[in-house]
Design an enzyme around this catalytic site. Structure first.
Site, mmCIF file in Angstrom:
data_model
loop_
_atom_site.group_PDB
_atom_site.id
_atom_site.type_symbol
_atom_site.label_atom_id
_atom_site.label_comp_id
_atom_site.label_asym_id
_atom_site.label_seq_id
_atom_site.Cartn_x
_atom_site.Cartn_y
_atom_site.Cartn_z
ATOM 1 N N ASP A 47 15.925 -48.605 41.526
ATOM 2 C CA ASP A 47 16.851 -48.162 40.458
ATOM 3 C C ASP A 47 16.553 -47.421 39.288
ATOM 4 O O ASP A 47 16.835 -47.323 38.140
ATOM 5 C CB ASP A 47 18.194 -48.715 40.482
ATOM 6 C CG ASP A 47 19.578 -47.771 40.038
ATOM 7 O OD1 ASP A 47 19.498 -46.719 40.291
ATOM 8 O OD2 ASP A 47 20.390 -48.457 39.499
ATOM 9 N N GLY A 102 29.616 -51.600 33.208
ATOM 10 C CA GLY A 102 28.969 -51.024 34.342
ATOM 11 C C GLY A 102 29.667 -51.649 35.594
ATOM 12 O O GLY A 102 30.720 -52.083 35.307
ATOM 13 N N GLY A 103 29.009 -51.390 36.906
ATOM 14 C CA GLY A 103 29.394 -52.265 38.131
ATOM 15 C C GLY A 103 29.801 -53.626 37.879
ATOM 16 O O GLY A 103 30.792 -54.121 38.392
ATOM 17 N N GLY A 116 30.450 -55.373 34.868
ATOM 18 C CA GLY A 116 31.437 -55.694 33.928
ATOM 19 C C GLY A 116 31.044 -55.136 32.594
ATOM 20 O O GLY A 116 30.157 -54.311 32.673
ATOM 21 N N LYS A 117 31.521 -55.648 31.736
ATOM 22 C CA LYS A 117 31.398 -55.173 30.237
ATOM 23 C C LYS A 117 30.244 -55.977 29.810
ATOM 24 O O LYS A 117 29.930 -57.201 29.972
ATOM 25 C CB LYS A 117 32.387 -55.351 29.226
ATOM 26 C CG LYS A 117 33.682 -54.406 29.643
ATOM 27 C CD LYS A 117 34.911 -54.470 28.907
ATOM 28 C CE LYS A 117 36.124 -53.486 29.237
ATOM 29 N NZ LYS A 117 37.114 -53.504 28.317
#
EC number: 2.7.11.1
Length: 414
Positions: free
Chosen positions: A220, A96-97, A99-100
């Protein structure tokens, strides 16, 4: 960014992570039981008077706990390299934004105990990530202090030089998103009973956040942020966008518009006004996804059907229309009365005015009543879908995204 105690605005801290290889930016405390607890002094202070605590009285949620300071294990980078086999690509769970995320194994060094170790999920910051230290810090500050059966558990963290990592409990069944939208033999369709169980668990997690003395707005809520353990117990993850709610004299806070298209409440997108019940709208969207097996936003659907909630709202209030949009992978094996009651609840959650939406406590109570009715699912039946629905099902290509995919931020800023 996200929920950082003591930081009332969205402005990022002016300092940057230390690159000296130590953990100078994080204060370490020792409790009487030798458990390492942590507090950060950069950008967001943690203290017992930070304004985040369990509410008193009838609204307090009894199943969770909020600590005055984080209670986390500090991992070395060497430990996490070893646990993930040097961050091998085959151990990647998602991306995602931030990282992994890697699957890892921690050895159990208890003398005389035979064990294969504890499975963990390790989130590693991408050096080019736009989220970076602020989100890492918010996760440590927030998840390190809360404990609830329906919130994913943060076990610890690592901060060495420029390396930022977070260590979570491993959620065996992955995300609700994958189960609802992915196709193929590797993905088993969720039964009606399991879907209801997941909805109740996720609702309890949100209710706990809203019941804290200074309410937390998750901001979110979506299917990809609902993770499932081996028994399909739902836990909410990823608190990088969470914010403290309004004071007692206010109805909302005004902030930058961030979140995911299709899930964000209309009043938030239009004005930047964020209400506690803006989360309730997002929950209503997820209920619609649970009913239909369709993604909240899909541009490959026919014109007029791209936005799920705008398209199906008229179907939620009429029994015959509801049958036409129910997930075909249920194969008709669901008690229609229960499904209709869930649809009615979703419609209330999707109300245009925040004040008219139910609270998450009321949502939990409604879902538990539906579950308690314990109606026997119907045997498989053939339902006649309308041509537009049947056409839609033929065109739909699920978005096979991990639970840690980059956010599709609403572009408008306020």
């Amino acid at each position: 960014m996200g929920l950082c105690w003591g930081s009332p605005s969205d402005s990022p801290p002016t300092t940057t992570p230390s690159s000296t290889g130590n953990i100078s930016s994080v204060g370490t405390f020792k409790s009487s039981n030798n458990t390492t607890t942590t507090g950060t002094s950069r950008g967001s202070n943690i203290s017992s008077n930070s304004g985040f605590s369990v509410a008193s009285g009838e609204d307090a949620y009894p199943d969770g706990q909020i600590l005055p300071i984080p209670n986390l294990r500090i991992f070395s980078l060497a430990e996490l390299r070893a646990s993930t086999r040097n961050f091998r690509s085959e151990n990647v769970l998602g991306e995602g934004g931030f990282g992994k995320v890697f699957k890892g194994w921690l050895e159990d060094k208890t003398p005389g105990k035979q064990s294969n170790g504890t499975v963990i999920a390790v989130k590693k910051l991408n050096a080019e990530s736009f989220q970076g230290f602020e989100e890492w810090q918010c996760e440590v500050n927030f998840l390190g202090r809360v404990s609830h059966p329906n919130l994913v558990k943060l076990l610890g963290y690592c901060l060495e030089g420029e390396e930022l990592l977070l260590v979570y409990e491993y959620m065996q069944k992955g995300s609700l998103e994958n189960h609802l939208f992915r196709k193929g033999s590797a993905v088993q369709p969720l039964s009606w009973e399991i879907r209801l169980k997941i909805a109740i668990g996720a609702a309890k997690g949100l209710a706990f956040l809203h019941a804290s003395e200074k309410q937390v707005i998750y901001r979110d809520f979506k299917a990809s942020n609902i993770l499932l353990d081996g028994s399909y117990n739902a836990k909410i993850s990823d608190f990088g966008l969470a914010k403290l709610g309004p004071s007692a004299s206010q109805s909302h806070i005004t902030t930058r518009v961030m979140g995911t298209h299709g899930y964000a409440a209309p009043e938030y997108v239009a004005t930047g006004h964020l209400y506690v019940k803006s989360d309730v709208y997002g929950f209503g969207v997820v209920l619609a996804e649970i009913l239909t097996g369709l993604h909240a936003l899909d541009p490959t659907r026919p014109t007029g059907q791209h936005n799920l909630t705008e398209w199906i709202k008229p179907h939620l209030s009429e029994r015959r229309k509801l049958r036409s949009i129910m997930d075909p992978r249920l194969e008709g094996k669901y008690p229609f009365k229960s499904a209709f009651r869930v649809a009615q609840l979703a419609l209330k959650c999707l109300g245009p005015e925040p004040k008219n939406r139910p609270s998450m406590k009321e949502v939990v109570e409604s879902l538990e009543l539906i579950e308690a009715a314990n109606e026997k699912p119907l045997e498989r039946r053939t339902t006649r879908a309308s041509p537009s629905i049947r056409q839609q099902q033929g065109h739909y290509r699920p978005q096979q995204l991990s639970s840690f995919r980059p956010r599709q931020n609403v572009s408008r800023a306020h």
